[in-house]
Design an enzyme around this catalytic site. Structure first.
Site, PDB file in Angstrom:
ATOM      1  N   LYS A  52       0.840  -1.212   0.000  1.00  0.00           N
ATOM      2  CA  LYS A  52       0.000   0.000   0.000  1.00  0.00           C
ATOM      3  C   LYS A  52       0.868   1.253   0.000  1.00  0.00           C
ATOM      4  O   LYS A  52       0.621   2.196  -0.751  1.00  0.00           O
ATOM      5  CB  LYS A  52      -0.941  -0.020   1.227  1.00  0.00           C
ATOM      6  CG  LYS A  52      -2.037  -1.070   1.091  1.00  0.00           C
ATOM      7  CD  LYS A  52      -2.776  -1.345   2.395  1.00  0.00           C
ATOM      8  CE  LYS A  52      -3.709  -2.550   2.208  1.00  0.00           C
ATOM      9  NZ  LYS A  52      -4.361  -2.973   3.450  1.00  0.00           N
ATOM     10  N   GLN A  96      -4.157  -1.938   9.784  1.00  0.00           N
ATOM     11  CA  GLN A  96      -4.123  -3.230   9.097  1.00  0.00           C
ATOM     12  C   GLN A  96      -4.699  -4.344   9.977  1.00  0.00           C
ATOM     13  O   GLN A  96      -4.348  -4.468  11.147  1.00  0.00           O
ATOM     14  CB  GLN A  96      -2.670  -3.562   8.683  1.00  0.00           C
ATOM     15  CG  GLN A  96      -2.535  -4.818   7.863  1.00  0.00           C
ATOM     16  CD  GLN A  96      -3.245  -4.755   6.513  1.00  0.00           C
ATOM     17  OE1 GLN A  96      -3.157  -3.775   5.798  1.00  0.00           O
ATOM     18  NE2 GLN A  96      -3.980  -5.809   6.167  1.00  0.00           N
ATOM     19  N   ASP A 119     -11.029   2.430   4.498  1.00  0.00           N
ATOM     20  CA  ASP A 119     -11.354   0.997   4.423  1.00  0.00           C
ATOM     21  C   ASP A 119     -12.872   0.801   4.366  1.00  0.00           C
ATOM     22  O   ASP A 119     -13.346  -0.276   4.010  1.00  0.00           O
ATOM     23  CB  ASP A 119     -10.813   0.270   5.665  1.00  0.00           C
ATOM     24  CG  ASP A 119      -9.510  -0.476   5.397  1.00  0.00           C
ATOM     25  OD1 ASP A 119      -9.195  -0.704   4.219  1.00  0.00           O
ATOM     26  OD2 ASP A 119      -8.825  -0.827   6.373  1.00  0.00           O
TER      27      ASP A 119
END
Ligand code: NAD
Length: 296
Positions: A52, A96, A119
């Protein structure tokens, strides 16, 4: 033999769009910024986080990688999230998954400013998705699946879609996207308690597998001519492979490809789309914030 839906190609198209949008924002003095928080040393998470951050660098996005030890406390993670919520150079924040067991992931997600929740896991964004409110952030993997389906020219209106898996990250948002106005599929969500899964799957014109079990979806789960989207990423031992394992999806690719009309491969299908849609969401967050600033 099924047509292969090329996720790398579609992701490259999405990233080219991102590059143009970033140039436009930079011309207005805004550089979109993404913060990625990694707690602990899970090897797969490290790979994802680095990918990412690397993608941000390639596109010219600002990024910040914050690594906390595997012993980090809930208070420490929350403190990082609060700092990032206040940081004007950061438009997107993600922590994460999965964090170590002492961390309560749900309360971390709830602490993220919903306007920075790229997200799409914050309850406010989950609600916006259910409400078909385009102001929210859609989780990256199902958003990527929708983009693949669209790019491959697959008609969803009135189609029988079956989504296998009901997670908040993939299955549930995928089902919402498929049933939303504009997609207009008739959606069934199957899960670990579904009776006669193979028969349910065989109804599908469009079958989305997000189970997390290597090659579970066999040819006898698939109707002749169905479109198959394989979200699964599983490591299976393979002594012949350099790393000692290979990646495979939730679908038994070879046998299913002989029956389906179109299929996504693993790797090279849904995987590259997830990161591309994360970039899209970060740009959207930056745009929303700069528009709000103009309005102030
Ligand atoms: P999860 O473990 O949270 O959810 C799995 C779902 O599958 C559950 O809802 C469960 O009810 C269902 N399930 C489990 N066993 C089943 C069975 N025997 N029959 C029917 N349903 C069953 O997983 P997830 O986060 O939704 O991820 C699913 C898969 O997608 C994993 O392989 C994961 O690695 C992969 N994934 C890929 C990406 C990507 O970028 N391509 C992103 C996220 C997840």
């Amino acid at each position: 033999m099924a047509r292969i839906i090329d996720g790398k190609k579609v992701a490259a198209d999405v990233l080219a769009e991102c590059a143009a949008e970033i140039a436009e924002l930079k011309a207005q003095g805004v550089t979109p910024g993404l913060a990625v928080v990694l707690v602990g040393e899970d090897p797969a998470s490290q790979v994802y986080v680095n990918a990412k951050v690397r993608q941000c660098g390639e596109l010219g996005l600002h990024s910040e990688k914050i690594v906390l030890s595997a012993q980090a406390t809930q208070a420490e993670v929350l403190e990082v999230v609060r700092r990032l919520n206040q940081d004007e150079s950061i438009h997107g924040i993600l922590v994460q998954s999965p964090p170590p067991p002492q961390i309560d992931e749900e309360s971390i997600v709830r602490a993220i400013d919903p306007g920075k929740d790229v997200d799409g896991f914050h309850p406010e964004n989950v609600a916006r998705l259910a409400l078909e409110d385009e102001d929210g952030f859609v989780p990256c993997t199902p958003a990527g699946c929708m983009r693949l389906i669209e790019a491959a020219g697959i008609e969803t209106r009135g189609a029988e879609a079956v989504v296998v898996g009901r997670s908040m990250i993939v299955g549930k948002p995928m089902a919402l996207l498929l049933m939303a106005r504009g997609s207009d599929a008739t959606v069934t969500v199957a899960h670990s308690r579904t009776k006669d899964l193979a028969a349910v799957c065989r109804r599908a014109d469009l079958l989305v597998a997000a189970v997390g079990i290597a090659e579970m979806i066999k040819a006898d789960f698939v109707k002749e001519g169905a479109v198959v989207i394989d979200v699964g990423i599983n490591r299976v031992d393979d002594p012949a492979a350099k790393r000692g394992y290979r990646l495979c999806g939730d679908v038994a690719y070879e046998e299913v490809a002989r029956k389906a009309s179109a299929i996504t491969p693993v790797p090279g299908g849904v995987g590259p789309m997830t990161i591309a849609m994360l970039m899209k969401n970060t740009i959207k967050a930056a745009r929303k914030r700069s528009m709000a600033a103009v309005g102030r």
